[in-house]
Design an enzyme around this catalytic site. Sequence first.
Site, short mmCIF file in Angstrom:
data_model
loop_
_atom_site.label_atom_id
_atom_site.label_comp_id
_atom_site.label_asym_id
_atom_site.label_seq_id
_atom_site.Cartn_x
_atom_site.Cartn_y
_atom_site.Cartn_z
CG HIS A 464 -7.76 21.47 -11.43
ND1 HIS A 464 -6.64 22.07 -10.88
CD2 HIS A 464 -8.73 22.41 -11.36
CE1 HIS A 464 -6.93 23.29 -10.49
NE2 HIS A 464 -8.19 23.53 -10.75
C1 LIG Z 1 -15.58 23.73 -7.72
C2 LIG Z 1 -14.59 23.95 -8.82
C3 LIG Z 1 -13.62 24.93 -8.67
C4 LIG Z 1 -12.69 25.14 -9.69
N1 LIG Z 1 -11.85 26.22 -9.63
C5 LIG Z 1 -11.13 26.57 -10.73
C6 LIG Z 1 -10.43 27.80 -10.78
O1 LIG Z 1 -10.48 28.62 -9.87
N2 LIG Z 1 -9.72 28.08 -11.91
C7 LIG Z 1 -9.64 27.22 -12.96
O2 LIG Z 1 -8.94 27.51 -13.93
N3 LIG Z 1 -10.30 26.05 -12.93
C8 LIG Z 1 -11.07 25.73 -11.87
N4 LIG Z 1 -11.81 24.58 -11.88
C9 LIG Z 1 -11.65 23.65 -13.02
C10 LIG Z 1 -12.30 24.12 -14.31
O3 LIG Z 1 -13.47 24.84 -14.07
C11 LIG Z 1 -12.54 22.88 -15.18
O4 LIG Z 1 -11.30 22.28 -15.48
C12 LIG Z 1 -13.22 23.21 -16.49
O5 LIG Z 1 -14.43 23.87 -16.27
C13 LIG Z 1 -13.44 21.92 -17.28
O6 LIG Z 1 -13.98 22.26 -18.53
P1 LIG Z 1 -14.64 21.15 -19.48
O7 LIG Z 1 -15.19 21.87 -20.64
O8 LIG Z 1 -13.64 20.08 -19.69
O9 LIG Z 1 -15.80 20.51 -18.61
P2 LIG Z 1 -17.02 21.23 -17.89
O10 LIG Z 1 -16.81 22.70 -17.78
O11 LIG Z 1 -17.26 20.46 -16.65
O12 LIG Z 1 -18.21 21.03 -18.91
C14 LIG Z 1 -18.85 19.80 -19.15
C15 LIG Z 1 -20.32 20.08 -19.35
O13 LIG Z 1 -20.93 18.93 -19.92
C16 LIG Z 1 -22.17 18.70 -19.26
N5 LIG Z 1 -22.49 17.27 -19.41
C17 LIG Z 1 -21.93 16.24 -18.74
N6 LIG Z 1 -22.48 15.09 -19.15
C18 LIG Z 1 -23.37 15.41 -20.12
C19 LIG Z 1 -24.25 14.64 -20.94
N7 LIG Z 1 -24.30 13.30 -20.84
N8 LIG Z 1 -25.04 15.30 -21.82
C20 LIG Z 1 -25.00 16.65 -21.93
N9 LIG Z 1 -24.19 17.41 -21.16
C21 LIG Z 1 -23.38 16.80 -20.29
C22 LIG Z 1 -21.92 19.14 -17.84
O14 LIG Z 1 -23.13 19.40 -17.16
C23 LIG Z 1 -21.03 20.35 -18.02
O15 LIG Z 1 -21.75 21.55 -18.11
C24 LIG Z 1 -12.73 24.33 -10.87
C25 LIG Z 1 -13.72 23.36 -11.03
C26 LIG Z 1 -14.66 23.17 -10.01
C27 LIG Z 1 -15.72 22.12 -10.21
#
Ligand SMILES: Cc1cc2nc3c(=O)[nH]c(=O)nc-3n(C[C@H](O)[C@H](O)[C@H](O)COP(=O)(O)OP(=O)(O)OC[C@H]3O[C@@H](n4cnc5c(N)ncnc54)[C@H](O)[C@@H]3O)c2cc1C
Length: 531
Positions: A464
């Site tokens: 997280h």
């Molecule tokens: C293994 C795992 C288990 C988890 N379990 C849970 C759970 O059960 N319940 C829950 O609520 N949360 C869970 N989480 C946490 C939750 O999924 C994350 O907090 C959430 O997905 C984060 O969202 P975000 O949009 O901030 O980033 P992300 O969803 O990580 O999205 C960022 C995106 O940007 C892309 N990216 C990165 N750099 C670049 C770039 N330079 N150019 C273009 N694209 C790029 C990445 O590939 C990614 O797809 C878990 C996370 C993981 C990894």
Amino acid sequence: MANFDYIIVGGGSSGCVLANRLSENPENKVLLIESGRRDTDRWIHVPATFFKVLGKGVDIHPYASEPEKGLNGRPCITPQGNVLGGGSSVNAMIYIRGHRNDYDTWSQMGCHGWSYDDVLPAFRSLENNESLSGEFHGRSGGLHVSNPRHRHPLSEAFIQAATEVGIPYNPDFNGADQEGVGFYQSTTYRGRRWSSAQAFLRDAEIRPNVTILTERKVARILFEGRRATGVELQDGTIFSASKEIALTAGAIATPKILQLSGIGEAEHLRSHGINVVADLPGVGANYQDHLEAPVQGETHEPISILGHDSGIRAVGHMARYLLSHRGLLSSNVVECGGFVDTAGTGQPDVQFHVLPVLVGFVDRDPEPGHGLSIGPCYLRPRSRGTIRLRSADPNDRAEFNANLLSDPADLDTLVRGVETAIRILDAPALAKLIKRRVLPKPGVESDPAALRDYIRRTAKTVFHPAGTARMGRADDPMAVVGVDLKVRGVEGLRVCDASVMPTLVSGNTNAPVMMIAARAAAFMTGKAIAG
Ligand SMILES: Cc1cc2nc3c(=O)[nH]c(=O)nc-3n(C[C@H](O)[C@H](O)[C@H](O)COP(=O)(O)OP(=O)(O)OC[C@H]3O[C@@H](n4cnc5c(N)ncnc54)[C@H](O)[C@@H]3O)c2cc1C
């Protein structure tokens, strides 16, 4: 050079919500750029097989911190999604919003408009809850939230054992009261993972005003003066944006992109020869994550899910799943857990993630045999880490110091969490199933120094990461974005992902991040949220 109204950098949990909401108006030309592949791996969509996706390593960014003093010199290996849907395509699907006080604290810290009452409509607008409704739940959003279709006997036994040590049963962790144990609701629909891509991108990507690029990585934001005007990809391609650019690359990649673009602590940027666009020392600071330490017991009988992913049993599970979308494969594996107030402050400070199997981690083999794993994690970390550039080359990994357990209070909370989990393991409903405790070794808990050392040796992330471009008041020198999520000191750029959390919410972060993106879209379009 192609021009769009909005460019979204990162197609994860937040990016997909944003792409949907910004493109509702057919006048808005929206480009979403994602570094990973499309979410076509079939194991992504079968809930119980997310371990396979993580194990394959194709659809994840394998981030790892520098060696961590607080973890006895181990790096904190922190995989994140690298695929359409981002974290929501690889996560454990637990649907949790955090505690009401988390958001009220944000508001008290100066983030006006982010109290629990302010954010609740956005949670409700996104949610399509299978069974819960009323004040706290939505029934018509794109995000399906479902009850477990599979309840493992060890999950049932954990819940009963926890109630035997006095922890109340809670049927809804996202309702009036977070405290207690029970089954988690999950972001699944009819036995399939319901990622942000599934919930929000499938509708958006058929709109003629939406363009999605996958397997393309953004290197930096381009500016004319102080106005963000476009993005440059790592292959040199440039796209321009006439309205706004939204960073949704996640809490590890977003601060790196900001710094490569000239937004960060001026001295640090200059040391790498980067032209300073905005001197914001908060970029890459304030890194926070949830950490857990394992408590595991081996069962007398071979009743865990060990070995169910191969041979005739796997065939049986797959047949049942294909016929009915039920059974073990419809399970998110981390079926149950809960929130406990171990310090007696009136608010839970520890969350349990419970798995009906003995699990290891990337740097630790699982203990042999059948058993149950309880993962107590602290909810409101005080330790803070950093993400800073190694060089101005986008291909260089950022220097990532998670700095976990650097604040003694975090270790104290984990100690209480482990002690509580041991009490649950020893309670009658589990004691009758458990042959022996395998982790921590019996006796360790009676030696405070040994227990602390055990935690430092075994603790792992709960995935997280947050806080690296935090929101705050205009006069807060460490705030990177204002309460409208606009990056301070520049125009046309917002951060809309987990990076903006001033403090980590008390629970899993997927739903809170989607809430942030939904609110960002409302700020950008001026269209109110109908929650
Ligand atoms: C293994 C795992 C288990 C988890 N379990 C849970 C759970 O059960 N319940 C829950 O609520 N949360 C869970 N989480 C946490 C939750 O999924 C994350 O907090 C959430 O997905 C984060 O969202 P975000 O949009 O901030 O980033 P992300 O969803 O990580 O999205 C960022 C995106 O940007 C892309 N990216 C990165 N750099 C670049 C770039 N330079 N150019 C273009 N694209 C790029 C990445 O590939 C990614 O797809 C878990 C996370 C993981 C990894």
